[in-house]
Design a protein around this motif. Structure first.
Motif, PDB file in Angstrom:
ATOM      1  N   UNK A  29       0.896  -1.441   0.045  1.00  0.00           N
ATOM      2  CA  UNK A  29      -0.104   0.053  -0.095  1.00  0.00           C
ATOM      3  C   UNK A  29       0.654   1.237  -0.111  1.00  0.00           C
ATOM      4  N   UNK A  30       1.437   0.990   0.988  1.00  0.00           N
ATOM      5  CA  UNK A  30       3.128   2.448   1.569  1.00  0.00           C
ATOM      6  C   UNK A  30       3.492   2.433  -0.393  1.00  0.00           C
ATOM      7  N   UNK A  31       3.749   1.557  -0.669  1.00  0.00           N
ATOM      8  CA  UNK A  31       4.986   1.631  -2.183  1.00  0.00           C
ATOM      9  C   UNK A  31       4.037   2.038  -3.281  1.00  0.00           C
ATOM     10  N   UNK A  32       2.493   1.702  -3.286  1.00  0.00           N
ATOM     11  CA  UNK A  32       1.724   2.056  -4.452  1.00  0.00           C
ATOM     12  C   UNK A  32       1.548   3.635  -3.899  1.00  0.00           C
ATOM     13  N   UNK A  33       1.111   3.785  -3.054  1.00  0.00           N
ATOM     14  CA  UNK A  33       0.680   5.600  -2.797  1.00  0.00           C
ATOM     15  C   UNK A  33       2.461   6.513  -2.885  1.00  0.00           C
ATOM     16  N   UNK A  34       3.333   5.539  -2.825  1.00  0.00           N
ATOM     17  CA  UNK A  34       4.539   6.156  -2.960  1.00  0.00           C
ATOM     18  C   UNK A  34       4.509   6.699  -4.237  1.00  0.00           C
ATOM     19  N   UNK A  35       4.204   6.433  -5.129  1.00  0.00           N
ATOM     20  CA  UNK A  35       4.453   5.767  -6.460  1.00  0.00           C
ATOM     21  C   UNK A  35       3.064   7.199  -7.438  1.00  0.00           C
ATOM     22  N   UNK A  36       2.160   6.904  -6.760  1.00  0.00           N
ATOM     23  CA  UNK A  36       0.851   7.362  -6.859  1.00  0.00           C
ATOM     24  C   UNK A  36       1.123   9.262  -6.285  1.00  0.00           C
ATOM     25  N   UNK A  37       1.887  10.369  -5.360  1.00  0.00           N
ATOM     26  CA  UNK A  37       2.577  10.897  -5.257  1.00  0.00           C
ATOM     27  C   UNK A  37       2.697  12.104  -6.433  1.00  0.00           C
ATOM     28  N   UNK A  38       3.545  11.824  -7.823  1.00  0.00           N
ATOM     29  CA  UNK A  38       4.028  12.443  -8.986  1.00  0.00           C
ATOM     30  C   UNK A  38       2.966  12.382  -9.700  1.00  0.00           C
ATOM     31  N   UNK A  39       2.031  11.303 -10.561  1.00  0.00           N
ATOM     32  CA  UNK A  39       1.694  11.046 -11.275  1.00  0.00           C
ATOM     33  C   UNK A  39      -0.162  12.360 -10.521  1.00  0.00           C
ATOM     34  N   UNK A  40      -0.492  11.745  -9.116  1.00  0.00           N
ATOM     35  CA  UNK A  40      -1.694  12.483  -8.744  1.00  0.00           C
ATOM     36  C   UNK A  40      -1.743  13.900  -8.698  1.00  0.00           C
ATOM     37  N   UNK A  41       0.013  14.807  -8.516  1.00  0.00           N
ATOM     38  CA  UNK A  41      -0.105  15.671  -7.768  1.00  0.00           C
ATOM     39  C   UNK A  41      -0.206  16.443  -9.584  1.00  0.00           C
ATOM     40  N   UNK A  42       0.310  15.641 -10.875  1.00  0.00           N
ATOM     41  CA  UNK A  42       0.730  16.207 -11.839  1.00  0.00           C
ATOM     42  C   UNK A  42      -0.794  16.092 -12.650  1.00  0.00           C
ATOM     43  N   UNK A  43      -1.338  15.396 -12.521  1.00  0.00           N
ATOM     44  CA  UNK A  43      -2.993  15.138 -13.400  1.00  0.00           C
ATOM     45  C   UNK A  43      -3.570  16.536 -12.712  1.00  0.00           C
ATOM     46  N   UNK A  44      -3.876  16.769 -10.858  1.00  0.00           N
ATOM     47  CA  UNK A  44      -4.521  17.219 -10.479  1.00  0.00           C
ATOM     48  C   UNK A  44      -4.648  18.531 -10.300  1.00  0.00           C
ATOM     49  N   UNK A  45      -2.779  19.315 -10.670  1.00  0.00           N
ATOM     50  CA  UNK A  45      -2.259  20.422 -10.620  1.00  0.00           C
ATOM     51  C   UNK A  45      -3.752  21.864 -11.609  1.00  0.00           C
ATOM     52  N   UNK A  46      -3.949  21.301 -12.906  1.00  0.00           N
ATOM     53  CA  UNK A  46      -4.831  22.039 -13.960  1.00  0.00           C
ATOM     54  C   UNK A  46      -5.951  22.423 -13.388  1.00  0.00           C
ATOM     55  N   UNK A  47      -6.310  21.297 -12.678  1.00  0.00           N
ATOM     56  CA  UNK A  47      -8.155  21.109 -12.105  1.00  0.00           C
ATOM     57  C   UNK A  47      -8.107  21.888 -10.934  1.00  0.00           C
ATOM     58  N   UNK A  48      -6.949  21.771  -9.741  1.00  0.00           N
ATOM     59  CA  UNK A  48      -6.933  22.227  -9.033  1.00  0.00           C
ATOM     60  C   UNK A  48      -6.714  23.666  -9.041  1.00  0.00           C
ATOM     61  N   UNK A  49      -6.163  24.485 -10.215  1.00  0.00           N
ATOM     62  CA  UNK A  49      -6.266  25.433 -10.307  1.00  0.00           C
ATOM     63  C   UNK A  49      -7.475  26.115 -11.103  1.00  0.00           C
ATOM     64  N   UNK A  50      -8.144  25.454 -11.482  1.00  0.00           N
ATOM     65  CA  UNK A  50      -9.871  25.813 -11.777  1.00  0.00           C
ATOM     66  C   UNK A  50     -10.384  25.860 -10.579  1.00  0.00           C
TER      67      UNK A  50
END
Lengths: 339, 543
Positions: free
Chosen positions: A198-219
């Motif tokens: 779980x921790x390993x996946x979460x660790x891998x998840x951070x970069x793609x999540x933030x990248x994908x989410x930043x545009x929408x965060x701004x919106x």
């Protein structure tokens, strides 16, 4: 004399919700059907013959082999018949057989879908929560340095293309700083189980999540701020002030809930776009989801896989919207009564 | 005794400057008045007079760009203007409460009403949850709301306008403040609801001995409830005194003008000779609205117009009066064929227009025109007045040059400058825009005008001018007018006959003398009894 308190629609609501659900389900079914038919026809309009591609890769270019491949996959039948057969199969849960991978499409998609849902759901929650928090903060601190900083940041990420953010994020956080893994969903060969996995996946998840989410965060930040400021100018906020309610409580108890309604509506529409955005993110970060599956299938003219991915994506988007509409009826009591 | 101890509130030489670039320098300038405990003080004035601005200043609710530049607001010996925001927060709701004009928007739509009432006590640290709950029930009952136990769990949209205003009052009373500021609290309400709310405020004031500052534009309301009156004009206090004195012996010319403009039935003015041949005959007209409904739930059916019959002659004015939801506006829309009807006949110049297709009716449209309520949203902001006035005639085949010449003529007819032709709606005041609206309706040389609440949004002095204009035009052009209004005083003043609508049906129809002096229907009697200031005759005040 007082008339009893009884509003015109009182007592009718559960039935209205049932009506609503019924109508929406029928509509949803038609939407998915429309998407399937349209995609089917569009794909066959596009140039490129899967049989020729496959034969070419197999090193055999002769007509006989290609005709054999066509017959094997039913590609020699008239288009309308192929469509009818396909629709019949879909109704029984059979999404066809991948030309390339030699496995049922449904199996292929089910294997990849959880990864995509995990990524999009994380990105969605990340962007919505952070966006609303920043938007509220900017509205509350309107006209201050904090407001300016938040809105400038929002503008930057709103204006920057997703793939650029993704590439820069990998460059900075993985290659230069070596803080986060640059690709894949799990550490290869580690074979973690339980919490460690779980921790390993979460660790891998951070970069793609933030990248994908930043545009929408701004919106969402921009939208929340605008909505908050609008609600703050409404009469009932003045009523609350006249009651002696302190400003922080007014924001929390009166403004926020009213202000997030439009953000919520917008988010439910955007949730579909997020799935589309995932194709790009998954490709950059080598994330094993259906976005990448679709990308590969497109290059290989693997029609059944493409159609299957389109169908499942459409179904996910329609479901998300339906759930959002039902939730909306809970968040805003006025909707239920209006029907 | 010095004044500090007797007066609850003293506004002393208060001035609030306006931001640069507006039509005047001060929102309110050097105004002074006081409010004593146990009295109702009415602050009267037209829009822009600064009456609400003063109330907001007292509450500390002015927008940040408006700051008082001088004067004091002394409440129970302390200057409110010198208080910090936290100090003001402690006073607001506890010792000074305020209710507003729009009950529909003044309550948080996503919070249950009981919770909103309880919140006043909560933020002032009054009682525990159980005690607050008991007090909420008590308050809702006190303000005359039905079934408090279930009503407190309702969201505001479930309540009618009058009920919401009662919730607002309950909220204001929660901590028994010494002073209540009511900013046009009955303006948005129906006349019978208004009478009930006024009665409630009077009752509370007497029971609790509060000082009430009641802001209004309506002299009828003043006549009903005021002990003392302050008259404001463009940011200045022009007159103040005991209610009976100001109402019956106004001193300042502005007060006199205002009182003269109050709509009132003219004695012996019933025109019996009005009208020529019959222009419009409506027979058993019905219109039903259905909404919602599906497989599992029932649809809601409302009979908006129910078996309505009347006739109208050229040169005659028929008033259609009723409260909101009575179907009067739907009736107007039916007459213009802006909505389908479910049954009955509308005979215009002898021909039934109900069965006509939109195409067949189009050539007749120019004969029936409408004047709308809101002079702000009924004119296209992107079109010049000239364009607005010529669009209709040109669409009906009139050459542009001719239509333009006629438009300039019409501007003169409704009392606007010829230069208005090239200007845009936003350059005009509400009353001027309503004149444009009338000119637009007249541009097509109609025979029938439907005026739907056409003077309701206007200040009383402007309202009087527009009413006069309409009457004048009717005489000149032999127009038939259907005048839809919620204001019985206006109907009494200008109509030849009045039809009273209630729940879609006309319950009574006749000349004003009959309707007002010998009403037959119980609902008509109820409506008339609710007219504010019924006992006061403004015509006797200004001789």
């Amino acid at each position: 004399m007082r008339p009893p308190f009884r509003s015109a629609t009182a007592g009718n609501e559960p039935l209205k919700t049932l009506d609503f659900l019924f109508q929406r389900l029928i509509k949803a079914a038609f939407v998915v059907l429309g998407v399937v038919i349209l995609n089917f026809l569009l794909i066959h309009l596009a140039p490129g013959d899967p049989a020729a591609v496959m034969a070419g890769e197999a090193g055999a270019g002769d007509e006989k082999f290609i005709a054999q491949l066509r017959a094997q996959f039913g590609l020699d039948q008239p288009l309308w018949w192929q469509l009818v057969t396909y629709l019949g199969n879909v109704l029984t849960g059979d999404l066809g057989f991948s030309y390339r991978n030699n496995v049922p499409v449904a199996e292929l998609i089910m294997e990849r879908l959880p990864a995509t849902l995990l990524l999009t759901a994380s990105a969605f929650l990340f962007s919505l929560l952070l966006g609303v928090v920043l938007g509220v903060l900017a509205a509350y601190k309107r006209g201050t340095l904090a407001d300016s900083l938040i809105m400038t940041g929002a503008l930057i990420f709103y204006a920057t293309p997703l793939f650029w953010v993704a590439l820069m994020a990998v460059l900075v956080f993985s290659i230069h700083l070596d803080w986060l893994p640059p690709f894949d969903m799990e550490s290869i060969g580690a074979d973690y189980t339980g919490w460690a996995r779980f921790a390993d996946i979460a660790y891998h998840l951070i970069l793609p999540t933030v990248t994908l989410g930043l545009f929408f965060t701004a919106l969402y930040t921009r939208l929340t701020r605008a909505s908050m400021l609008e609600v703050m100018s409404l009469d009932f906020v003045k009523t609350a002030r006249a009651k002696g309610v302190p400003k922080a409580r007014i924001i929390r108890r009166h403004v926020l809930r009213n202000a997030v309604l439009p953000v919520f509506t917008f988010a439910s529409i955007q949730a579909g776009q997020l799935v589309g955005g995932a194709v790009l993110t998954e490709t950059v970060f080598a994330w094993p989801g259906i976005g990448r599956l679709m990308f590969d299938a497109l290059l290989q003219r693997d029609y059944p896989v493409l159609l299957g991915v389109f169908l499942v994506t459409a179904a996910v988007v329609v479901t998300v919207n339906l759930v959002a509409d039902l939730l909306y009826r809970i968040v805003d009591p006025r909707i239920e009564a209006a029907g | 005794m010095d004044k500090e101890t007797t007066s609850l509130l003293r506004v002393e030489s208060l001035s609030i400057p306006l931001p640069a670039g507006l039509d005047r320098t001060y929102a309110v300038e050097n105004i002074s008045y006081e409010l004593n405990a146990g009295e109702i003080l009415c602050v009267v004035g037209e829009s822009g007079s600064g009456k609400s601005m003063t109330a907001n200043a007292i509450m500390g609710l002015l927008p940040s760009y408006l700051k008082p530049s001088g004067g004091r607001i002394v409440f129970r010996g302390r200057d409110l203007l010198a208080m910090s925001e936290p100090e003001l927060e402690r006073e607001r709701g506890r010792s000074v409460a305020m209710i507003f004009q729009e009950p529909l928007s003044a309550l948080n739509p996503l919070m249950k009403v009981g919770e909103q009432v309880a919140e006043v006590m909560l933020v002032h640290g009054e009682g525990d949850a159980a005690a607050r709950e008991r007090r909420v029930l008590e308050l809702l009952d006190f303000v005359g709301l039905p079934d408090p136990a279930s009503l407190r769990h309702a969201y505001p949209f479930r309540l009618s306008g009058g009920q919401r205003q009662r919730v607002m009052i309950a909220m204001a009373l929660a901590l028994e403040p010494a002073m209540l500021i009511a900013d046009e609290p009955t303006t948005a309400l129906d006349v019978t609801t208004q009478a009930q709310i006024l009665e409630l405020i009077r009752r509370i004031q007497a029971a609790k001995g509060m000082g009430v500052m009641f802001i209004t534009h309506d002299f009828g309301v003043v006549a009903d409830i005021a002990d003392r009156v302050v008259v404001m004009e463009r940011g200045l206090v022009v007159e103040q005194g005991m209610a009976a004195d100001v109402l019956n012996r106004p001193q300042h010319p502005y007060t006199r003008r205002l009182i003269a403009a109050v709509p009132h039935r003219e004695d012996g003015a019933d025109r019996t000779d009005a009208g020529g041949e019959t222009l419009l005959e409506v027979k058993q007209l019905s219109k039903t609205y259905r909404s919602g409904g599906g497989l599992f739930s029932k649809a809601r059916v409302v009979k908006a117009v129910d078996d309505v019959s009347f006739s109208l002659r050229r040169g005659e004015t028929l008033g259609v009066v009723g409260e909101s939801g009575s179907g009067k506006s739907t009736l107007g829309r039916c007459l213009l064929k802006l909505t389908d009807v479910d049954g009955g006949e509308i005979r215009f110049r002898g021909r039934d227009i109900v069965p006509l297709s939109p195409g067949a009716f189009r050539p007749m449209r120019r004969h029936v025109q409408m004047i709308f309520q809101d002079p702000f949203s009924s004119l296209n902001p992107r079109q010049t007045i000239g364009r607005i006035l010529t669009d209709g005639p040109v669409a009906n085949g009139v050459p542009l040059a001719e239509a333009q010449a006629r438009a300039r003529e019409l501007l003169g007819l409704v009392g606007l400058e010829p230069s208005a032709f090239d200007r845009y709606p936003h350059e005009f005041s509400g009353g001027q825009r309503q004149r444009v609206g009338i000119a637009r309706a007249l541009a097509l040389d109609p025979e029938l005008l439907v005026a739907d609440e056409s003077v309701s949004a206007l200040d009383v002095s402007v309202q009087a001018q527009v009413l006069e204009l309409l009457q004048d035009l009717q005489r000149k052009l032999d127009l038939a007018i259907i005048f839809i209004t919620h204001d019985l005083r206006v109907a009494a003043q200008i109509c030849d006959r009045v039809a009273v609508m209630h729940r879609g049906a006309i319950v009574e129809c006749g000349p004003p003398a009959q309707i007002f002096d010998a009403p037959r229907h119980a609902y008509t009697r109820q409506l008339i009894a609710a007219i504010p200031g019924l006992a006061w005759n403004p015509r006797q005040a200004v001789v």
